[in-house]
Motif scaffolding. Structure first.
Motif, PDB file in Angstrom:
ATOM      1  N   MET A  27       0.828  -1.207   0.000  1.00 54.91           N
ATOM      2  CA  MET A  27       0.000   0.000   0.000  1.00 54.91           C
ATOM      3  C   MET A  27       0.865   1.259   0.000  1.00 54.91           C
ATOM      4  O   MET A  27       0.551   2.247  -0.688  1.00 54.91           O
ATOM      5  N   ALA A  28       1.967   1.218   0.748  1.00 55.25           N
ATOM      6  CA  ALA A  28       2.864   2.380   0.778  1.00 55.25           C
ATOM      7  C   ALA A  28       3.478   2.626  -0.592  1.00 55.25           C
ATOM      8  O   ALA A  28       3.602   3.774  -1.042  1.00 55.25           O
ATOM      9  N   VAL A  29       3.861   1.552  -1.280  1.00 46.43           N
ATOM     10  CA  VAL A  29       4.428   1.678  -2.618  1.00 46.43           C
ATOM     11  C   VAL A  29       3.397   2.258  -3.581  1.00 46.43           C
ATOM     12  O   VAL A  29       3.693   3.159  -4.383  1.00 46.43           O
ATOM     13  N   VAL A  30       2.162   1.760  -3.517  1.00 48.47           N
ATOM     14  CA  VAL A  30       1.111   2.242  -4.426  1.00 48.47           C
ATOM     15  C   VAL A  30       0.788   3.709  -4.143  1.00 48.47           C
ATOM     16  O   VAL A  30       0.625   4.510  -5.067  1.00 48.47           O
ATOM     17  N   ARG A  31       0.688   4.074  -2.866  1.00 50.68           N
ATOM     18  CA  ARG A  31       0.394   5.473  -2.529  1.00 50.68           C
ATOM     19  C   ARG A  31       1.483   6.407  -3.057  1.00 50.68           C
ATOM     20  O   ARG A  31       1.184   7.499  -3.566  1.00 50.68           O
TER      21      ARG A  31
END
Length: 590
Positions: free
Chosen positions: A61-65
């Motif tokens: 999720m951090a990578v996508v954000r």
């Protein structure tokens, strides 16, 4: 061009995928997903990233954000999954209180979710004017029209490695729990549910994301490239990625032969062909993508397995090859495997763990413990095992169990219900049925596991499955030295070496100094080069590129390949080579 370069045992075998296909990494991957989503016809894009349980969701999720700052990223699991206490209640009967064994789950993923909360989440997304990413195991369950579907996939072996480092099961707070219990929850519940779910997604995915490594290094391919990779695998002989594991009885032969970490205490196992657990490496013009090899079984079962194997087993790979290395190590636990009726009624598995030991190498003092000594009293043996399990005595194995000398290239059949174990100072190529978890240990030589905890013993299960009539005479006549020459030709000899008629796997051994022809006859073949440094597998009609194999490498020849030949190659020219080949009896097509 040869499919593998000459050399020693290849620990990273690949399947070359023809054509031009891009492999996207890092921000480039998510820019590609965004491009696809914005071209999908929706005014407000909705990207769904459905993950396999075991994915580091917070990191993903951090990578996508970071890569898609314009998007709202929603964790579907937090938003709509049922409380883990409710799920535990739902699957309680599958998990049991046992440390190792559960009951096969037939749950579907929607049972782990609150339907009203999924619907509410869909309404929230549809009412939003911002582009959205729905992410998590079950993200595709949200009832709305999506712009793009990404399947984030992972091999089971990688999940187990993460759990050993402290990762919990899905939505559980059990990071420090006994790893055997984590694997049990995965094997009997999570992985079964996850495989059903992703199989339903295969027809509609737009991309596949390889999450076997750090999420920031995840590789993305299109659905077209993914499906072509699956097709490439069943069009040629191929190997899955072997993995190696230490054990309390482990040896050192593989450390030398396979050039493994010399500082490791030992290596007990090499899982060289267990498609449920292994990965397959797809080579897109030098860019390597790692995916679960079980995907090949799910997507191309008829081409891989053959019509009759598929009809009998479904989309499941029924043959397993692995190594047991006790060279300089110790004895395996004394054990027995369940009968088919027992494994079906007790654990919900539809076939059992018949197996065999093929001796790839052995020291002069090597033995295989197999079958019961003639005249023993079952009640006395059971009482003695129970006393040993309480730590009151050491179990005198050779008082009750036969110990047969074991030499290189000997083959011992072990149908379910037969008491057995491999002794020290040998290297066994285990040729068996796939349900590898179902081993009932009876005696473990006063040892504890690598975690310092006594390894589980299952005497109650064992005594219900031991076939007490398999005594010395029966074992010698049925399970030891069962070699029969079947055919020969210029530069080759074919032999049948097992397995017993109670088992469904047929094993043929070929000795050769020249080319020997084979035919899958419409059923999957699994082979290992058990003697000689190098051979090449060739198509008789040019259907696949020559495929080089090295000593001790296991390789799969899909049913669809048909006729092929194996001949000495490179350093193997001029030497006597040997292969063993396994297939399911009665599934050859004329």
């Amino acid at each position: 061009m040869l499919a593998s370069a000459p050399g020693r045992y290849d620990k990273q075998p690949t399947v070359r995928v023809p054509g031009q296909h891009r492999v996207f990494t890092g921000d480039q991957a998510w820019a590609e997903v965004d491009r696809h989503a914005r071209n999908g016809g929706r005014r407000t894009p909705v990207i769904v990233v459905d993950t396999y349980p075991g994915t580091d969701l917070a990191q993903l999720m951090a990578v996508v954000r970071a890569a898609l700052p314009e998007y709202v990223v929603i964790n579907v699991e937090d938003a709509a999954a049922k409380p883990i206490e409710d799920i535990d209640t739902l699957i309680k009967a599958n998990l049991t209180n046992d440390r190792v064994f559960g009951v096969m789950s037939h749950h579907s993923l929607d049972q782990f979710y609150d339907a009203d909360r999924l619907a509410s989440l869909a309404d929230r997304v549809l009412d939003s004017t911002q582009p959205t990413v729905l992410i998590g195991w079950g993200a595709a369950l949200v009832p709305l029209q999506r712009s793009t579907l990404v399947l984030a996939d992972m091999a089971r072996w990688e999940i187990q490695q993460r759990q050993r480092r402290g990762a919990p099961n899905w939505r559980c707070a059990n990071g420090d729990e006994d790893n055997l219990r984590k694997v049990k929850r995965g094997f009997f519940v999570e992985w079964r549910v996850a495989d059903r779910h992703k199989r339903a997604l295969f027809p509609s995915i737009d991309y596949v994301l390889d999450t076997n490594r750090s999420t920031s290094e995840a590789k993305l391919i299109t659905a077209e490239a993914f499906h072509l990779g699956m097709q490439a695998a069943v069009s040629t002989p191929f190997r899955v990625v072997p993995f190696f594991d230490p054990g309390v009885w482990g040896g050192h032969w593989m450390q030398e032969k396979f050039e493994l970490d010399s500082d490791a205490d030992n290596y007990a196992w090499c899982f060289d062909c267990v498609p449920e657990e292994n990965s397959v490496l797809l080579d897109f013009d030098g860019q390597i993508v790692e995916l679960p090899s079980i995907d090949v079984v799910f997507l191309r079962p008829r081409e891989l397995l053959g019509e009759l194997v598929h009809a009998r087993f479904g989309a499941e790979f029924p043959i397993r090859f692995d190594f047991l290395d006790t060279m300089g190590g110790g004895n395996l636990s004394l054990q027995v495997h369940p009968l088919t009726d027992y494994i079906t009624n007790t654990f919900g598995m539809h076939y059992t763990q018949d197996e065999s030991y093929y001796l790839l190498d052995a020291a002069d003092d090597a033995v295989v413990y197999l079958g019961l000594k003639t005249g023993i009293d079952p009640a006395e043996m059971t009482r003695t095992l129970e006393s040993a399990s309480r730590g009151e005595i050491s179990f005198a194995v050779e008082q009750f169990v036969n110990a047969f000398p074991a030499g290189k290239h000997d083959h011992f059949s072990i149908p379910a219900g037969t008491v057995h174990c491999s002794g020290a100072n040998s290297v066994v190529l285990e040729i068996s049925a796939t349900p590898y978890l179902f081993t009932f240990k009876m005696w473990d030589w006063d040892r504890v596991g690598l975690d310092g905890v006594p390894r589980p013993v299952h005497l109650d299960h064992a005594r219900r499955n031991i076939q007490w009539d398999r005594d010395t005479k029966w074992t010698q006549e049925n399970l030891v030295g069962q070699v029969e020459q079947l055919a020969s030709g210029p530069g080759w000899v074919e032999e049948r070496t097992g397995l017993h008629t109670l088992e469904f796997i047929e094993v043929r051994r070929h000795w050769f100094t020249d080319a020997v022809e084979h035919d899958t006859c419409g059923t999957v073949n699994v082979l290992n080069l058990v003697e000689g440094p190098e051979a090449v597998v060739e198509s008789l009609d040019g259907g696949f590129e020559p495929f080089v194999v090295h000593y001790a490498e296991t390789f799969i020849v899909p049913a669809a390949v048909g006729r092929y030949r194996v001949r000495p190659h490179g350093a193997g020219v001029g030497k006597r080579l040997g292969t063993v080949k396994a297939f399911v009896r009665g599934t050859e097509m004329s």
